[in-house]
Enzyme design. Sequence first.
Site, PDB file in Angstrom:
ATOM      1  N   HIS A 193       0.814  -1.210   0.000  1.00 29.54           N
ATOM      2  CA  HIS A 193       0.000   0.000   0.000  1.00 29.54           C
ATOM      3  C   HIS A 193       0.850   1.263   0.000  1.00 29.54           C
ATOM      4  O   HIS A 193       1.679   1.477   0.884  1.00 29.54           O
ATOM      5  CB  HIS A 193      -0.937   0.021   1.209  1.00 29.54           C
ATOM      6  CG  HIS A 193      -1.911   1.150   1.145  1.00 29.54           C
ATOM      7  ND1 HIS A 193      -2.994   1.158   0.284  1.00 29.54           N
ATOM      8  CD2 HIS A 193      -1.943   2.338   1.789  1.00 29.54           C
ATOM      9  CE1 HIS A 193      -3.659   2.285   0.427  1.00 29.54           C
ATOM     10  NE2 HIS A 193      -3.038   3.036   1.323  1.00 29.54           N
ATOM     11  N   ASN A 220      -3.528  10.199 -11.565  1.00 32.03           N
ATOM     12  CA  ASN A 220      -4.431  11.173 -10.975  1.00 32.03           C
ATOM     13  C   ASN A 220      -4.075  11.267  -9.500  1.00 32.03           C
ATOM     14  O   ASN A 220      -4.093  10.260  -8.792  1.00 32.03           O
ATOM     15  CB  ASN A 220      -5.883  10.731 -11.143  1.00 32.03           C
ATOM     16  CG  ASN A 220      -6.290  10.657 -12.606  1.00 32.03           C
ATOM     17  OD1 ASN A 220      -5.900  11.492 -13.406  1.00 32.03           O
ATOM     18  ND2 ASN A 220      -7.060   9.641 -12.950  1.00 32.03           N
ATOM     19  N   GLY A 276      -8.280  14.265  -9.462  1.00 30.61           N
ATOM     20  CA  GLY A 276      -9.321  13.294  -9.784  1.00 30.61           C
ATOM     21  C   GLY A 276      -9.049  11.884  -9.284  1.00 30.61           C
ATOM     22  O   GLY A 276      -9.646  10.924  -9.771  1.00 30.61           O
ATOM     23  N   HIS A 287      -4.576   4.522  -3.576  1.00 33.91           N
ATOM     24  CA  HIS A 287      -3.477   3.547  -3.643  1.00 33.91           C
ATOM     25  C   HIS A 287      -2.813   3.845  -4.984  1.00 33.91           C
ATOM     26  O   HIS A 287      -3.474   3.752  -6.037  1.00 33.91           O
ATOM     27  CB  HIS A 287      -4.049   2.123  -3.571  1.00 33.91           C
ATOM     28  CG  HIS A 287      -3.026   1.016  -3.674  1.00 33.91           C
ATOM     29  ND1 HIS A 287      -2.981  -0.042  -2.783  1.00 33.91           N
ATOM     30  CD2 HIS A 287      -2.042   0.780  -4.578  1.00 33.91           C
ATOM     31  CE1 HIS A 287      -2.012  -0.872  -3.125  1.00 33.91           C
ATOM     32  NE2 HIS A 287      -1.419  -0.396  -4.227  1.00 33.91           N
ATOM     33  N   HIS A 338      -1.399   4.275  -8.485  1.00 41.19           N
ATOM     34  CA  HIS A 338      -1.557   3.462  -9.698  1.00 41.19           C
ATOM     35  C   HIS A 338      -1.310   4.335 -10.917  1.00 41.19           C
ATOM     36  O   HIS A 338      -1.641   5.515 -10.926  1.00 41.19           O
ATOM     37  CB  HIS A 338      -2.955   2.824  -9.768  1.00 41.19           C
ATOM     38  CG  HIS A 338      -4.076   3.793  -9.572  1.00 41.19           C
ATOM     39  ND1 HIS A 338      -4.418   4.285  -8.332  1.00 41.19           N
ATOM     40  CD2 HIS A 338      -4.917   4.383 -10.447  1.00 41.19           C
ATOM     41  CE1 HIS A 338      -5.437   5.125  -8.453  1.00 41.19           C
ATOM     42  NE2 HIS A 338      -5.749   5.215  -9.729  1.00 41.19           N
ATOM     43  N   HIS A 353      -2.236   4.781 -14.804  1.00 39.06           N
ATOM     44  CA  HIS A 353      -3.145   4.387 -15.873  1.00 39.06           C
ATOM     45  C   HIS A 353      -2.331   4.285 -17.169  1.00 39.06           C
ATOM     46  O   HIS A 353      -1.598   5.221 -17.511  1.00 39.06           O
ATOM     47  CB  HIS A 353      -4.219   5.447 -16.101  1.00 39.06           C
ATOM     48  CG  HIS A 353      -5.153   5.682 -14.952  1.00 39.06           C
ATOM     49  ND1 HIS A 353      -6.452   5.222 -14.964  1.00 39.06           N
ATOM     50  CD2 HIS A 353      -4.993   6.345 -13.780  1.00 39.06           C
ATOM     51  CE1 HIS A 353      -7.059   5.600 -13.837  1.00 39.06           C
ATOM     52  NE2 HIS A 353      -6.196   6.280 -13.111  1.00 39.06           N
TER      53      HIS A 353
HETATM   54  P1  AMP Z   1      -8.263   7.088 -10.128  1.00 41.56           P
HETATM   55  O1  AMP Z   1      -9.603   7.769 -10.302  1.00 41.56           O
HETATM   56  O2  AMP Z   1      -7.160   7.741 -10.892  1.00 41.56           O
HETATM   57  O3  AMP Z   1      -7.957   6.924  -8.659  1.00 41.56           O
HETATM   58  O4  AMP Z   1      -8.403   5.658 -10.778  1.00 41.56           O
HETATM   59  C1  AMP Z   1      -9.062   4.594 -10.166  1.00 41.56           C
HETATM   60  C2  AMP Z   1      -9.443   3.662 -11.269  1.00 41.56           C
HETATM   61  O5  AMP Z   1      -9.722   2.419 -10.676  1.00 41.56           O
HETATM   62  C3  AMP Z   1     -10.703   4.071 -12.034  1.00 41.56           C
HETATM   63  O6  AMP Z   1     -10.372   4.225 -13.399  1.00 41.56           O
HETATM   64  C4  AMP Z   1     -11.672   2.943 -11.775  1.00 41.56           C
HETATM   65  O7  AMP Z   1     -12.449   2.630 -12.907  1.00 41.56           O
HETATM   66  C5  AMP Z   1     -10.733   1.805 -11.421  1.00 41.56           C
HETATM   67  N1  AMP Z   1     -11.293   0.777 -10.568  1.00 41.56           N
HETATM   68  C6  AMP Z   1     -12.016   0.929  -9.436  1.00 41.56           C
HETATM   69  N2  AMP Z   1     -12.322  -0.267  -8.904  1.00 41.56           N
HETATM   70  C7  AMP Z   1     -11.769  -1.200  -9.708  1.00 41.56           C
HETATM   71  C8  AMP Z   1     -11.732  -2.632  -9.702  1.00 41.56           C
HETATM   72  N3  AMP Z   1     -12.339  -3.346  -8.738  1.00 41.56           N
HETATM   73  N4  AMP Z   1     -11.069  -3.260 -10.702  1.00 41.56           N
HETATM   74  C9  AMP Z   1     -10.454  -2.556 -11.674  1.00 41.56           C
HETATM   75  N5  AMP Z   1     -10.450  -1.217 -11.740  1.00 41.56           N
HETATM   76  C10 AMP Z   1     -11.106  -0.532 -10.778  1.00 41.56           C
END
Ligand code: AMP
Length: 113
Positions: A47, A86, A92, A97, A99, A101
Amino acid sequence: MNETCIFCRIARGEIPAERVLETDNVIAIRDVNPQAPVHVLVLPKTHVAGMLELPAEDVTWNRLIGTVQEVVRVEGLVNGFRVVVNQGSDGGQTVPHLHLHVLGGRTLQWPPG
Ligand code: AMP
């Protein structure tokens, strides 16, 4: 690990996700709400709340970028792609956690909203 964090739970296998790639430290999963034909999230298994919580010299950054490069290769994004983080409410971020994109498979517009 964070008990309630959705990406920690995915990393632990408690919540299903389509895994594109996995290493000892990093996973790449398909976004459940894709914004492009290819939309993959690359995240550390441990995390980390966001970009500012991971020191610049931490080897995790190399591992994340290495996995992004591998995703680009296996997904065949030969015409290009976009990598987005983001961060925070203005950025946004909806899942606290870290990540990355990885978006591709179509011509992407600029600037973002
Ligand atoms: P962010 O808004 O940049 O924090 O991105 C979070 C991303 O996680 C969004 O694009 C969501 O569609 C994606 N997301 C949320 N829950 C899940 C999940 N269980 N599996 C895959 N993607 C997810």
